[in-house]
Design a protein around this motif. Structure first.
Motif, short mmCIF file in Angstrom:
data_model
loop_
_atom_site.label_atom_id
_atom_site.label_comp_id
_atom_site.label_asym_id
_atom_site.label_seq_id
_atom_site.Cartn_x
_atom_site.Cartn_y
_atom_site.Cartn_z
N LYS A 175 -2.16 9.35 1.46
CA LYS A 175 -1.72 10.62 2.03
C LYS A 175 -0.37 11.05 1.47
O LYS A 175 -0.15 12.24 1.21
CB LYS A 175 -1.65 10.48 3.56
N THR A 176 0.53 10.09 1.27
CA THR A 176 1.87 10.41 0.78
C THR A 176 1.97 10.31 -0.74
O THR A 176 3.05 10.53 -1.30
CB THR A 176 2.91 9.45 1.40
N GLU A 177 0.85 9.99 -1.38
CA GLU A 177 0.80 9.87 -2.85
C GLU A 177 1.81 8.84 -3.36
O GLU A 177 2.48 9.03 -4.36
CB GLU A 177 1.04 11.22 -3.52
N ARG A 178 1.87 7.70 -2.65
CA ARG A 178 2.81 6.64 -3.03
C ARG A 178 2.11 5.35 -3.47
O ARG A 178 2.76 4.32 -3.62
CB ARG A 178 3.75 6.33 -1.87
N SER A 179 0.83 5.40 -3.66
CA SER A 179 0.10 4.20 -4.06
C SER A 179 0.65 3.61 -5.35
O SER A 179 0.73 2.39 -5.51
CB SER A 179 -1.39 4.50 -4.23
N HIS A 180 1.06 4.49 -6.28
CA HIS A 180 1.58 3.99 -7.56
C HIS A 180 2.93 3.31 -7.38
O HIS A 180 3.33 2.48 -8.19
CB HIS A 180 1.68 5.12 -8.59
N TRP A 181 3.66 3.65 -6.31
CA TRP A 181 4.92 2.96 -6.03
C TRP A 181 4.65 1.48 -5.75
O TRP A 181 5.33 0.60 -6.28
CB TRP A 181 5.61 3.57 -4.82
N VAL A 182 3.66 1.23 -4.89
CA VAL A 182 3.34 -0.15 -4.54
C VAL A 182 2.79 -0.90 -5.76
O VAL A 182 3.16 -2.04 -6.02
CB VAL A 182 2.32 -0.19 -3.38
N ALA A 183 1.94 -0.25 -6.52
CA ALA A 183 1.38 -0.88 -7.72
C ALA A 183 2.49 -1.27 -8.69
O ALA A 183 2.46 -2.35 -9.30
CB ALA A 183 0.40 0.08 -8.40
N GLU A 184 3.51 -0.42 -8.81
CA GLU A 184 4.64 -0.71 -9.68
C GLU A 184 5.40 -1.95 -9.20
O GLU A 184 5.80 -2.80 -10.00
CB GLU A 184 5.57 0.51 -9.69
N GLU A 185 5.57 -2.06 -7.89
CA GLU A 185 6.29 -3.21 -7.32
C GLU A 185 5.52 -4.51 -7.52
O GLU A 185 6.10 -5.57 -7.72
CB GLU A 185 6.52 -2.99 -5.82
N LEU A 186 4.19 -4.43 -7.45
CA LEU A 186 3.38 -5.64 -7.47
C LEU A 186 3.16 -6.20 -8.88
O LEU A 186 2.67 -7.32 -9.02
CB LEU A 186 2.03 -5.37 -6.81
N ARG A 187 3.51 -5.44 -9.90
CA ARG A 187 3.31 -5.95 -11.27
C ARG A 187 4.08 -7.25 -11.48
O ARG A 187 3.60 -8.16 -12.16
CB ARG A 187 3.76 -4.90 -12.29
N THR A 188 5.26 -7.34 -10.91
CA THR A 188 6.07 -8.55 -11.08
C THR A 188 5.37 -9.77 -10.49
O THR A 188 5.47 -10.88 -11.03
CB THR A 188 7.44 -8.38 -10.39
#
Length: 385
Positions: A175-188
């Motif tokens: 809804k907030t279009e922030r899924s890519h934020w979490v994906a970016e964090e989880l790469r590490t």
């Protein structure tokens, strides 16, 4: 409460699980007496109300192989959902060299969705699922068999409630279009380097009061010996010797077993045998370290010319952005990063990716005098100059 104790049972469950959009995963393990975690239990659940939708897997059962689970981890059509996944992922990486992909960590997602910093599982269960969690089995010995019903109930709750938490957070992110934020964090979390503990780098985690290169050379050798010994013998590094004892040894530079006997902080077991020999050899290597091999200490941060007023303004800006975005401040920028930005540094996590969208862009404008901050009631507003 079904417990899978054979490879075939696990294979059957994983085959059925592969038809679902996601699976929730948790583990129970012991690490108090070992360097590497001892996996004692795996909990799995798929999105269903059936009583067989959640199971326990006993990795201590004779002959059971977790390979069917690892195959499921490699199946990128099924999202693998964890809460605070780092330790779980380390276990699977060390055990089998595999990372669950794609990965979703509800703790990281919750930080992005306004639940605060490093929010606990029980808090999410209470706020999202409107239920409580029985904590009585939290500190149990998961290696003992048979498991009690209380232990099984506690373990299963870690994945059954996780289904509702995941669905809620995933919807919020969409809804907030922030899924890519979490994906970016989880790469590490799915990078081997995250879990690669190199003995020669262990000294960088030891806190000392001096930056003398000669002193740090001894610290480096002692830390490297301790890490290598702990890994080879699968014992906690503090069981070899603790940091305070390491610093004491680097200061006193013992040459003989008799010198080790005079240590105030060294464990009795470390004053003899292989550990004692390793300590004396490490100290000698450090003392004899050639000048061109001495540790190079990074003093650049100490030399930063931080503008204190600008640093304070950046903290106010961060607080404002935290309140407006609902994202935990710790996830956006650390206190150290704010000082570095105030000193003119730009090659920082806070100044790239989604963090730049939320905070970094305005932080840069603030540093360049393009915006100002103004108080309005109980909030702070950004004013374009």
């Amino acid at each position: 409460m079904k417990t899978l104790t054979t490879t075939q049972e696990l294979a059957d469950f994983c085959k059925a699980a592969a038809d679902n959009p996601y699976i929730t995963v948790d583990t129970e393990f012991l690490r108090e007496r070992t360097y590497y975690s001892k996996l004692c239990l795996v909990q799995l659940a798929v999105p269903s109300e059936d009583e067989d939708s959640a199971v326990l897997v006993d990795p201590l059962a004779d002959g059971l192989s977790l390979e069917p689970l690892y195959d499921l981890f490699r199946n990128e059509d099924v999202v693998k959902v964890f809460h605070a996944a780092r330790q779980d992922l380390e276990i699977f990486w060390v055990e089998a060299g595999v990372f669950p992909k794609p990965l979703f960590d509800t703790q990281v997602a919750a930080m992005v969705c306004g639940f605060g910093e490093q929010v606990g599982y029980e808090t999410l269960v209470r706020k999202i699922c409107k239920q409580g969690v029985d904590k009585t089995s939290r500190f149990t010995d998961w290696s003992r068999r048979p498991l009690t019903d209380a232990q099984k109930n506690y373990a299963l709750a870690d994945v059954t409630h996780l289904r509702g938490i995941y669905e809620y957070l995933a919807a919020e992110l969409e809804k907030t279009e922030r899924s890519h934020w979490v994906a970016e964090e989880l790469r590490t979390l799915t990078q081997p380097a995250t879990y690669d503990i190199r003995p020669e780098e262990a000294w960088k985690r030891v806190k000392t009061r001096t930056n003398s290169a000669k002193f740090l050379a001894i610290v480096r050798e002692l830390a490297q010996f301790r890490e290598a010994y702990a890994q080879e013998n699968n014992v906690p590094r503090n069981r070899v010797f603790k940091d305070d004892a390491l610093v004491e040894l680097a200061s006193t530079k013992p040459k003989t077993h008799s010198d080790l006997g005079g240590s105030r902080l060294l464990l009795r077991e470390a004053r003899k045998g292989a550990i004692a020999e390793g300590i004396l050899a490490a100290v000698q290597r450090g003392v004899n370290c050639p000048a061109d091999k001495l540790p190079k200490v990074d003093n650049s941060r100490d030399k930063l010319k931080v503008n204190p007023a600008l640093s304070d303004l950046l903290r106010v800006l961060l607080k404002s952005k935290t309140e407006s975005s609902g994202v935990a401040a710790k996830l956006i920028a650390t206190s150290s990063e704010l000082d570095q930005i105030a000193a003119g540094e730009r090659d920082l996590p806070a100044m790239s990716g989604w963090r730049f969208e939320v905070f970094g862009e305005d932080a840069l404008k603030l540093c360049e005098g393009k915006i100002a901050l103004a108080a309005k009631g109980q909030s702070v507003k950004v004013v374009t100059l």
